[in-house]
Design a protein around this motif. Structure first.
Motif, PDB file in Angstrom:
ATOM      1  N   ARG A   1      63.321  53.630  40.277  1.00 51.80           N
ATOM      2  CA  ARG A   1      64.575  53.561  39.459  1.00 51.80           C
ATOM      3  C   ARG A   1      65.548  53.212  40.571  1.00 51.80           C
ATOM      4  NH1 ARG A   1      68.114  54.944  35.702  1.00 51.80           N
ATOM      5  NH2 ARG A   1      69.826  56.159  36.206  1.00 51.80           N
ATOM      6  N   VAL A   2      66.605  52.589  40.389  1.00 53.66           N
ATOM      7  CA  VAL A   2      67.618  51.816  41.387  1.00 53.66           C
ATOM      8  C   VAL A   2      68.618  53.247  41.758  1.00 53.66           C
ATOM      9  CG1 VAL A   2      69.704  50.565  41.616  1.00 53.66           C
ATOM     10  CG2 VAL A   2      67.452  49.747  40.961  1.00 53.66           C
ATOM     11  N   ILE A   3      68.559  53.627  43.025  1.00 53.04           N
ATOM     12  CA  ILE A   3      69.411  54.552  43.510  1.00 53.04           C
ATOM     13  C   ILE A   3      70.382  54.301  44.396  1.00 53.04           C
ATOM     14  CG2 ILE A   3      67.623  56.431  43.232  1.00 53.04           C
ATOM     15  CD1 ILE A   3      66.667  56.378  46.108  1.00 53.04           C
ATOM     16  N   GLY A   4      70.599  53.044  44.795  1.00 49.54           N
ATOM     17  CA  GLY A   4      71.608  52.491  46.126  1.00 49.54           C
ATOM     18  C   GLY A   4      71.301  51.320  46.557  1.00 49.54           C
ATOM     19  N   VAL A   5      71.993  51.227  47.635  1.00 51.78           N
ATOM     20  CA  VAL A   5      71.871  49.991  48.547  1.00 51.78           C
ATOM     21  C   VAL A   5      71.921  50.134  50.037  1.00 51.78           C
ATOM     22  CG1 VAL A   5      73.201  47.776  49.040  1.00 51.78           C
ATOM     23  CG2 VAL A   5      73.170  48.626  46.728  1.00 51.78           C
ATOM     24  N   ARG A   6      70.990  49.534  50.472  1.00 49.66           N
ATOM     25  CA  ARG A   6      70.903  49.249  52.103  1.00 49.66           C
ATOM     26  C   ARG A   6      71.477  48.323  52.572  1.00 49.66           C
ATOM     27  NH1 ARG A   6      65.383  48.799  55.252  1.00 49.66           N
ATOM     28  NH2 ARG A   6      64.896  50.568  54.263  1.00 49.66           N
ATOM     29  N   TRP A   7      72.630  48.439  53.670  1.00 51.65           N
ATOM     30  CA  TRP A   7      73.639  47.366  53.970  1.00 51.65           C
ATOM     31  C   TRP A   7      73.578  47.621  55.509  1.00 51.65           C
ATOM     32  CZ3 TRP A   7      78.368  48.490  56.322  1.00 51.65           C
ATOM     33  CH2 TRP A   7      78.830  49.816  55.834  1.00 51.65           C
ATOM     34  N   VAL A   8      73.895  46.400  56.025  1.00 46.16           N
ATOM     35  CA  VAL A   8      73.973  46.227  57.492  1.00 46.16           C
ATOM     36  C   VAL A   8      75.646  45.876  57.938  1.00 46.16           C
ATOM     37  CG1 VAL A   8      73.298  45.232  59.624  1.00 46.16           C
ATOM     38  CG2 VAL A   8      71.692  45.245  57.529  1.00 46.16           C
ATOM     39  N   ASP A   9      76.231  46.749  58.890  1.00 48.96           N
ATOM     40  CA  ASP A   9      77.533  46.478  59.319  1.00 48.96           C
ATOM     41  C   ASP A   9      77.277  45.367  60.431  1.00 48.96           C
ATOM     42  OD1 ASP A   9      76.940  47.616  61.670  1.00 48.96           O
ATOM     43  OD2 ASP A   9      77.951  49.355  60.985  1.00 48.96           O
ATOM     44  N   ARG A  10      78.584  44.846  60.861  1.00 51.42           N
ATOM     45  CA  ARG A  10      78.801  43.919  61.684  1.00 51.42           C
ATOM     46  C   ARG A  10      78.121  44.120  63.164  1.00 51.42           C
ATOM     47  NH1 ARG A  10      85.362  43.527  62.158  1.00 51.42           N
ATOM     48  NH2 ARG A  10      85.640  45.486  62.959  1.00 51.42           N
ATOM     49  N   SER A  11      78.179  45.459  63.464  1.00 51.21           N
ATOM     50  CA  SER A  11      77.377  45.839  64.669  1.00 51.21           C
ATOM     51  C   SER A  11      76.075  45.512  64.704  1.00 51.21           C
ATOM     52  CB  SER A  11      78.050  47.205  65.131  1.00 51.21           C
ATOM     53  OG  SER A  11      77.339  48.114  64.294  1.00 51.21           O
ATOM     54  N   GLY A  12      75.250  45.497  63.365  1.00 51.02           N
ATOM     55  CA  GLY A  12      73.863  45.782  63.390  1.00 51.02           C
ATOM     56  C   GLY A  12      73.403  47.163  62.887  1.00 51.02           C
ATOM     57  N   ALA A  13      74.247  47.882  62.712  1.00 52.55           N
ATOM     58  CA  ALA A  13      73.652  49.297  62.124  1.00 52.55           C
ATOM     59  C   ALA A  13      73.455  49.322  60.616  1.00 52.55           C
ATOM     60  CB  ALA A  13      74.831  50.368  62.417  1.00 52.55           C
ATOM     61  N   ARG A  14      72.292  50.026  60.239  1.00 52.09           N
ATOM     62  CA  ARG A  14      72.090  50.032  59.001  1.00 52.09           C
ATOM     63  C   ARG A  14      72.779  51.347  58.418  1.00 52.09           C
ATOM     64  NH1 ARG A  14      69.007  45.932  60.551  1.00 52.09           N
ATOM     65  NH2 ARG A  14      67.763  44.755  59.291  1.00 52.09           N
ATOM     66  N   HIS A  15      73.042  51.216  56.991  1.00 52.75           N
ATOM     67  CA  HIS A  15      73.444  52.212  56.280  1.00 52.75           C
ATOM     68  C   HIS A  15      72.817  52.248  54.756  1.00 52.75           C
ATOM     69  CE1 HIS A  15      76.853  52.450  59.155  1.00 52.75           C
ATOM     70  NE2 HIS A  15      76.558  51.250  59.118  1.00 52.75           N
ATOM     71  N   VAL A  16      72.786  53.429  54.328  1.00 53.61           N
ATOM     72  CA  VAL A  16      72.327  53.708  52.575  1.00 53.61           C
ATOM     73  C   VAL A  16      73.626  54.155  51.953  1.00 53.61           C
ATOM     74  CG1 VAL A  16      70.983  54.436  51.080  1.00 53.61           C
ATOM     75  CG2 VAL A  16      70.150  53.342  53.328  1.00 53.61           C
ATOM     76  N   VAL A  17      74.100  53.508  50.723  1.00 56.73           N
ATOM     77  CA  VAL A  17      74.972  54.247  50.170  1.00 56.73           C
ATOM     78  C   VAL A  17      74.270  54.400  48.782  1.00 56.73           C
ATOM     79  CG1 VAL A  17      75.885  51.925  49.361  1.00 56.73           C
ATOM     80  CG2 VAL A  17      77.204  54.000  48.649  1.00 56.73           C
ATOM     81  N   GLU A  18      74.237  55.675  48.205  1.00 55.03           N
ATOM     82  CA  GLU A  18      73.677  56.074  46.833  1.00 55.03           C
ATOM     83  C   GLU A  18      74.717  55.942  45.840  1.00 55.03           C
ATOM     84  OE1 GLU A  18      72.673  60.082  47.350  1.00 55.03           O
ATOM     85  OE2 GLU A  18      71.108  59.893  48.880  1.00 55.03           O
ATOM     86  N   ALA A  19      74.147  55.263  44.646  1.00 55.99           N
ATOM     87  CA  ALA A  19      75.010  54.786  43.501  1.00 55.99           C
ATOM     88  C   ALA A  19      74.214  55.156  42.377  1.00 55.99           C
ATOM     89  CB  ALA A  19      75.454  53.476  43.695  1.00 55.99           C
ATOM     90  N   GLU A  20      75.117  55.532  41.153  1.00 58.68           N
ATOM     91  CA  GLU A  20      74.379  55.361  39.908  1.00 58.68           C
ATOM     92  C   GLU A  20      74.055  54.130  39.384  1.00 58.68           C
ATOM     93  OE1 GLU A  20      73.569  58.062  37.927  1.00 58.68           O
ATOM     94  OE2 GLU A  20      74.212  59.320  39.576  1.00 58.68           O
ATOM     95  N   VAL A  21      75.070  53.315  39.519  1.00 57.68           N
ATOM     96  CA  VAL A  21      74.624  51.704  39.273  1.00 57.68           C
ATOM     97  C   VAL A  21      74.880  51.003  40.311  1.00 57.68           C
ATOM     98  CG1 VAL A  21      75.710  49.879  37.661  1.00 57.68           C
ATOM     99  CG2 VAL A  21      75.636  52.258  36.950  1.00 57.68           C
ATOM    100  N   VAL A  22      74.164  49.690  40.285  1.00 55.37           N
ATOM    101  CA  VAL A  22      74.480  48.689  41.323  1.00 55.37           C
ATOM    102  C   VAL A  22      74.584  47.196  40.652  1.00 55.37           C
ATOM    103  CG1 VAL A  22      72.970  47.417  42.964  1.00 55.37           C
ATOM    104  CG2 VAL A  22      72.680  49.735  43.110  1.00 55.37           C
TER     105      VAL A  22
END
Length: 542
Positions: free
Chosen positions: A261-282
């Motif tokens: 089940r989809v729970i969020g998105v992993r994304w990369v900022d301009r410095s190269g650091a990775r983050h995960v945002v949790e979401a109900e809908v993508v």
């Protein structure tokens, strides 16, 4: 971080989705891989822009990140950068392509949704009907025209589309090109209509009217009279206080729990650091190539080849628009220096053409800058350099007129985008690998439409005309579409009739990836209408 919805991409579809959700009370995060550029930072460089993509420019993918692998029609592959032929790139900045587009605001015609049942399916093609029709989209076309802002001729438009309301603005004034073409159309007995545009012909929604400058398509608008997501729906979303926009944020993959089940998105900022945002809908709105790349780069145990891709449909049927055109050399000047230039069209050849499947809208061209004239408008017998070249340009720059339009392509399952197994971008994410061509039947239609363009120019007073023969190619640039096509059968499509990825109740696609066919007209208004429809349905069910 946790939000109600993550929207990936801030262009035509993403901006609409963000506004609808935020105004319905949802907390929204918009991830945009491009920069948030002011008009001054985009600039008016004649050599570095989206109309002449021969050098890196600020509104494209970052130089270090902008590369793909392109495989040509005979199987040769090469690495291409964002400004090179074969990259097939969209504008990459806040507002996406709507920041720089020519803003033609056509509705698809009713027959565009039933191409397979109207013409039959050519062997080897993947031509298919949409699961929805014009009547399903009509209220959302109207909503886009009024909420984003379109100028046009209601009476002329009503000859082709059922309409409940007129356009909110009258059409822009016609120029010398349109005057000549009206005479030619009358002599031929062809019907014509003003080109509808997402441009303010009069002040509208707090923004000024078009100043008729020469830098329109491929450039940002100095008067904010060109209506894109950045100055309409995205601004509305941000004004709610419930939307956060993150520029220079690259979505790497859609995250899922162990059950898929989809729970969020992993994304990369301009410095190269990775983050995960949790979401109900993508909600994916990154364009047909990048949305497919994101889904393919999000495998799970249940879907090892990427989300929605158990039947190898993600990335297939990649299409855009072949352009049929002709140029004419006129006795009198037809270029008056007033933008946007494009103003008059005929839809007489959008369908039901002898020996051709589908067709195209034909119209005059946007204002042509001198370097673009040199690159694309010279007759084949004129040298490309030297005194004779300069003489011809001095004498004929204002006398040469282009007539052309976007041919309804016949999709091929072999035109596709996949993850390249070897090349990665600067963040370590596999780049898109593009291959295949449009179906050969597209060439027949393209040649037919080019003939009609020449006929129109000659009837309008051209003393000579020229064009170029159609060739098999992949057309997946500014009008890219089809890679996550809409359908009721998950074995032959990626999303359902509402844009929801098959097998997932909280993963949507709202860009032109969902287009089954791409119409004989520019697709921007259809992207917006589909996004309004999908987001409205999502909010009603949420």
């Amino acid at each position: 971080m946790r939000v109600d919805a993550v929207v990936i991409g801030s262009g035509a579809g993403g901006g609409v989705a963000a506004a609808v959700l935020a105004e319905a009370g949802k907390q929204v995060l918009v991830l945009e891989r491009g920069r948030d550029l002011t008009y001054d930072r985009i600039g008016r460089d004649h050599l570095r822009n989206h109309r002449i993509a021969r050098y890196p420019h600020r509104s494209g993918p970052d130089y270090e990140d902008g590369r793909r692998v392109f495989v040509d029609a005979v199987g040769r592959e090469r690495l291409v950068r964002a400004h090179e032929p074969g990259f097939h790139g969209n504008a990459t900045l806040v507002g996406g392509g709507t920041r720089l587009y020519g803003a033609q605001a056509w509705r698809f015609l009713p027959t565009d949704f039933t191409m397979a049942s109207t013409y039959g399916v050519p062997a080897g093609s993947s031509l298919a009907d949409w699961p929805i029709g014009y009547d399903d989209l009509e209220p959302y076309y109207e909503r886009a025209e009024w909420e984003i802002g379109v100028c046009g001729d209601h009476a002329a438009s009503s000859r082709y589309w059922t309409r409940a309301r007129p356009y909110p603005m009258p059409p822009l004034p016609e120029g010398l090109q349109a005057r000549a073409l009206r005479g030619g159309a009358a002599a031929l007995g062809w019907d014509v209509l003003p080109v509808p545009l997402l441009i303010n012909s009069v002040p509208y929604a707090g923004r000024s009217a078009c100043t008729r400058c020469q830098h329109c398509v491929g450039f940002a608008c100095p008067a904010e009279a060109k209506n894109g997501s950045h100055n309409t729906v995205l601004s509305r979303a941000l004004a709610t206080g419930r939307t956060r926009l993150l520029p220079e944020a690259v979505a790497e993959r859609v995250e899922c729990d162990p059950a898929g089940r989809v729970i969020g998105v992993r994304w990369v900022d301009r410095s190269g650091a990775r983050h995960v945002v949790e979401a109900e809908v993508v909600i994916c709105a990154a364009g047909a190539i990048e949305t497919a790349r994101l889904l393919q780069n999000s495998p799970t145990r249940r879907e090892p080849h990427g989300l929605g891709n158990n039947h190898d449909q993600v990335g297939r049927h990649l299409q855009g628009h072949a352009y049929a055109w002709a140029l004419g050399e006129m006795d009198e000047p037809v270029y008056d220096g007033l933008g946007p230039g494009v103003s008059l069209a005929t839809l007489d050849f959008a369908h039901q053409n002898d020996g051709a499947i589908g067709g195209a809208m034909l119209a005059d061209e946007f204002t042509v800058l001198p370097i673009a004239f040199w690159a694309r408008n010279l007759p084949p017998d004129v040298p490309r350099w030297g005194m004779e070249n300069k003489r011809y340009m001095r004498e004929n720059y204002r006398r040469v007129m282009r007539v052309g339009g976007p041919v309804q392509e016949i999709p091929s399952p072999h035109a596709r985008t996949r993850l390249d197994p070897h090349v990665r971008d600067r963040w370590g994410i596999p780049v898109a690998r593009l291959s295949g061509t449009t179906h050969p039947e597209t060439l027949r239609t393209e040649d037919y439409i080019a003939g009609r363009a020449r006929e129109w120019l000659l009837a309008s007073g051209a003393r000579r005309t020229w064009t170029a023969p159609a060739t098999l190619a992949l057309h997946a640039g500014q009008h890219q579409s089809g890679t996550c096509r809409m359908g009721d059968d998950e074995q032959t499509s990626v999303v359902d009739r509402w844009g929801r990825v098959h097998g997932h109740d909280n993963l949507y696609v709202v860009d032109a990836s969902v287009h089954v066919t791409n119409g004989p007209v520019n697709p921007a208004l259809t992207i917006m209408a589909l996004a309004f429809r999908a987001a409205e349905r999502l909010c009603a069910e949420w």
